[in-house]
Design an enzyme around this catalytic site. Structure first.
Site, PDB file in Angstrom:
ATOM      1  N   LYS A  12       0.827  -1.208   0.000  1.00 50.85           N
ATOM      2  CA  LYS A  12       0.000   0.000   0.000  1.00 50.85           C
ATOM      3  C   LYS A  12       0.866   1.265   0.000  1.00 50.85           C
ATOM      4  CE  LYS A  12      -3.540  -2.708  -0.010  1.00 50.85           C
ATOM      5  NZ  LYS A  12      -4.441  -3.180   1.023  1.00 50.85           N
TER       6      LYS A  12
HETATM    7  C1  LIG Z   1      -5.346  -4.419   1.390  1.00 54.58           C
HETATM    8  C2  LIG Z   1      -6.820  -4.264   1.518  1.00 54.58           C
HETATM    9  C3  LIG Z   1      -7.527  -4.680   2.655  1.00 54.58           C
HETATM   10  C4  LIG Z   1      -6.904  -5.480   3.734  1.00 54.58           C
HETATM   11  O1  LIG Z   1      -5.827  -4.854   4.266  1.00 54.58           O
HETATM   12  P1  LIG Z   1      -4.828  -5.634   5.260  1.00 54.58           P
HETATM   13  O2  LIG Z   1      -4.122  -4.520   5.932  1.00 54.58           O
HETATM   14  O3  LIG Z   1      -3.943  -6.460   4.373  1.00 54.58           O
HETATM   15  O4  LIG Z   1      -5.638  -6.462   6.170  1.00 54.58           O
HETATM   16  C5  LIG Z   1      -8.879  -4.381   2.732  1.00 54.58           C
HETATM   17  N1  LIG Z   1      -9.507  -3.737   1.737  1.00 54.58           N
HETATM   18  C6  LIG Z   1      -8.871  -3.360   0.630  1.00 54.58           C
HETATM   19  C7  LIG Z   1      -9.628  -2.619  -0.429  1.00 54.58           C
HETATM   20  C8  LIG Z   1      -7.510  -3.632   0.466  1.00 54.58           C
HETATM   21  O5  LIG Z   1      -6.885  -3.291  -0.657  1.00 54.58           O
END
Ligand SMILES: *Cc1c(COP(=O)(O)O)cnc(C)c1O
Length: 389
Positions: A189
């Protein structure tokens, strides 16, 4: 041949120093870095409360619980998202349904939402919670959704996992419109703590509930205790919570990353603009540009325009991967997953999300991507679809 991933964390010496400093300090967890990271995040997003947790999946889970979601509740989200956007409702014993996306923005369609709400009102099946997703970092239509939420009486938890630092109608994502906003700091991210997540809210009572849920539902705060404490060792469990705490090591990394978010964001923006210029006129649908919001550019996703003798998405995907380019596909519509099919969903129910998925490819985008690497991505894509720049 050098492999170019679709995403890559951006770690500098200051990040390393900050983590090492915590390693040598008194607290690896439950120390001062968590609150420091939360304050920095809240300030950046112009919101009074930020609660950091182990990951965004945990954040979505306790966000649902704090908003009163449980057995019998109905939760609606976007089919064009990661599994966690829907799974959080199932964790709480609620039922999940989806609202199809808009072909241009790839976010939940307000038109589809309005129609579904009108129908649900007649049937007596209005949702209790809406989870719009800021796909690729582009904020969803939160103003319209807020109006509908106030009219029909549901809460909004915005899944801004892609959208740290994005803005909408001149305000940072997470600062208005939604009751709760969730962010992810997974390594792919835009800001990372390795694994990590965070919730923002304006509501102090909600923030308090989220903090309890993050740490076993226990408190030592005299204001929370049902009985006058026998001594300073006393804690009470007020509700059933979890251990969803972020460590100080992670919070230190997050705080350090936030210090240069503008720089990282500027680079993502410049690369996205450059993709737009290089790919202009090709048989592709490029990400939407909307004047009233700024994307965080977590993803740069293109769609092949079907027909016209072009190779299939699978062929284009293979050509890029074989050339060492780490393209990806976001997302397989959640309702088509086996687990969701067993809950009664089937292909064909959300045709816009399915049509988008069938042609989508996410191209590499991360701050350290060089223009030469980006040229290689574009040239390889061009060869695969018979286009030139
Ligand atoms: C990455 C993601 C999640 C989950 O995030 P984590 O931190 O890996 O649990 C939830 N929703 C979306 C849209 C994502 O891209």
């Amino acid at each position: 041949m050098e492999f170019i991933p679709y995403s890559c964390q951006n770690i500098d010496d200051a990040d390393v120093d900050e983590v090492v400093r915590v390693l040598r300090s008194e607290f690896l967890t439950q120390g001062p870095m968590i609150a420091q990271f939360e304050r920095a995040f809240a300030e950046l997003h112009q919101v009074p409360h930020a609660v950091a947790v182990t990951n965004a999946t945990a954040a979505l889970h306790i966000g649902c619980l704090a908003l009163g979601i449980g057995p019998g509740s109905r939760v609606w989200t976007s089919p064009n998202s990661f599994l966690a956007s829907a799974n959080c409702a199932l964790y709480c014993g609620a039922s999940v349904d989806f609202v199809d996306i808009d072909a241009h923005t790839r976010n939940m369609s307000v038109t589809a939402l309005r129609a579904k709400l009108e129908h649900a009102e007649c049937e007596g099946t209005l949702p209790h919670l809406l989870i719009p997703v800021d796909f690729s970092g582009l904020p969803a239509d939160l103003r319209e959704m807020r109006e509908l939420a106030d009219r029909y009486g549901f809460a909004i938890m915005e899944d801004a996992s892609h959208a740290t630092g994005a803005s909408y109608l001149g305000r940072p994502v997470g600062s208005a419109w939604a009751d709760v906003t969730v962010f992810s700091f997974h390594a792919v991210k835009v800001v990372t703590t390795g694994e990590g997540g965070l919730l923002t809210t304006h509501d102090p009572a909600l923030a308090h509930r989220l903090r309890l849920l993050r740490s076993h539902g226990m408190s030592r705060d005299p204001a929370d205790l049902e009985q006058a404490p026998e001594g300073p060792w006393v804690y009470e469990q007020c509700l059933l919570g979890f251990n969803f705490r972020l460590t100080d090591l992670q919070a230190a990394l997050g705080a350090s990353q936030l210090r240069r978010i503008d720089q990282m964001q500027a680079r993502r923006n410049a690369l996205a603009d450059r993709y737009d210029r290089l790919l202009e006129g090709w048989p592709l649908r490029l990400p939407a540009r909307l004047p009233d919001r700024r994307s965080a550019w977590h993803l740069y996703a293109v769609e092949l325009v079907p027909g016209g003798g072009l190779p299939s998405r699978a062929e284009v995907f293979a050509a890029l991967r074989n050339a060492g380019i780490g393209v990806n596909v976001h997302y397989i519509p959640i309702h088509t997953q086996p687990h969701y099919r067993r809950l009664g969903f089937s292909a064909g129910q959300f045709p816009v999300a399915e049509a988008y998925y069938a042609q989508a490819i996410s191209l590499p985008l991360f701050p350290a991507l060089s223009e030469a690497q980006q040229d290689r991505v574009v040239d390889t894509l061009g060869r695969a679809i018979g286009a030139r720049r």
